[in-house]
Design an enzyme around this catalytic site. Structure first.
Site, PDB file in Angstrom:
ATOM      1  N   SER A 150      41.173  35.290  36.819  1.00 42.30           N
ATOM      2  CA  SER A 150      40.217  36.512  36.232  1.00 42.30           C
ATOM      3  C   SER A 150      40.009  36.794  35.342  1.00 42.30           C
ATOM      4  O   SER A 150      40.216  35.799  34.686  1.00 42.30           O
ATOM      5  CB  SER A 150      41.177  38.027  37.151  1.00 42.30           C
ATOM      6  N   TYR A 163      30.376  39.427  32.994  1.00 45.22           N
ATOM      7  CA  TYR A 163      31.229  38.730  33.156  1.00 45.22           C
ATOM      8  C   TYR A 163      32.479  40.079  33.001  1.00 45.22           C
ATOM      9  O   TYR A 163      33.245  38.759  33.898  1.00 45.22           O
ATOM     10  CB  TYR A 163      31.862  38.323  31.328  1.00 45.22           C
TER      11      TYR A 163
END
Length: 253
Positions: A150, A163
């Site tokens: 992540s 993003y």
């Protein structure tokens, strides 16, 4: 899970964090199935890992393409005889403001292609590879480990609508999969890196780089090897599951 002799797949292994992870795990005796769309970079990583004494093979896979992912994981099992772990590392950035406004008028906006390309790789790619790996782990009855990458930006970061959304989705999938797959002996965890000393960061202008460092209480960038060491920790600690580990030097966005 013992890393030595375990078959570990890594996506986005052709450069950066993916290469650092591969080399770290090669040194620990893993058998490596390395995936990337960058054939030249992938070949270099495979060669580096082999020089370290590891068994390593490269697979040209676009993680956003379901057929390529399924075929790639099938080949991995044919070549290695199984799969014990996956590091879902492949990702891209296409930064931009949602809207660029000048003199009260919208001059530009984030395009659908900017949005979709990042979601396709960073979120759909993680889903497709995680699903394929979990399927194999369940079918063999041996369980395994999935480590998703992540980002600190999952909390939201200016100029990164696409993003940030993708990395927040990765964090949510990690928790969901950990709960669903535990009964099958599969652990799932994630790493959320902060500002890491990658080739891309090293090419930034000094004043921009300095501004990044000032956001980190430890007053330095993280090193790629520190993220690789966190992958190592997750793989070997059998009580880690369902968590996102922030490796960011104390930075918060």
């Amino acid at each position: 899970m013992k890393i030595a002799n375990s078959v570990i797949a890594i996506t986005g292994a052709g450069q950066g964090l993916g290469r650092a992870m591969a080399e770290h795990l090669a040194g620990a005796g893993a058998r490596l199935a390395l995936m990337d769309v960058n054939g030249d970079g992938l070949g270099e990583t495979v060669a580096h890992c082999q020089e370290l004494g590891a068994e390593a093979r490269g697979y040209s896979v676009n993680v956003a393409d379901e057929e390529q992912v399924e075929r790639g994981f099938t080949h991995i099992v044919e070549d290695f005889g199984g799969l014990q772990a996956l590091v879902n590392n492949a990702g891209i950035m296409r930064d931009g403001l949602l809207l660029k406004v000048k003199d009260g008028k919208v001059a530009d906006r984030m395009s659908l292609s900017q949005w979709q390309s990042v979601i396709d790789v960073n979120l759909t790619g993680v889903f497709l590879c995680g699903r394929a790996a979990a399927w194999l782990m369940v079918e063999t009855g041996q369980g395994g480990v999935i480590v998703n990458i992540s980002s600190l930006s999952r909390a939201g970061n200016m100029g990164q609508t696409n993003y940030s959304a993708s990395k927040a989705g990765v964090a949510a999938m990690t928790v969901t999969w950990a709960r669903e797959l535990a009964r099958h002996g599969i652990r799932v965890a994630a790493i959320a890196p902060g500002f890491i000393n990658t080739d891309m960061v090293a090419q930034m202008r000094p004043e921009i780089l300095d501004s990044l460092v000032k956001q980190v209480p430890l007053r330095r960038l993280g090193e790629q090897g520190e993220i690789a060491a966190t992958v190592d920790f997750i793989l070997q600690n059998d009580f880690v599951s369902g968590r996102v580990l922030d490796i960011d030097g104390g930075a918060r966005i």
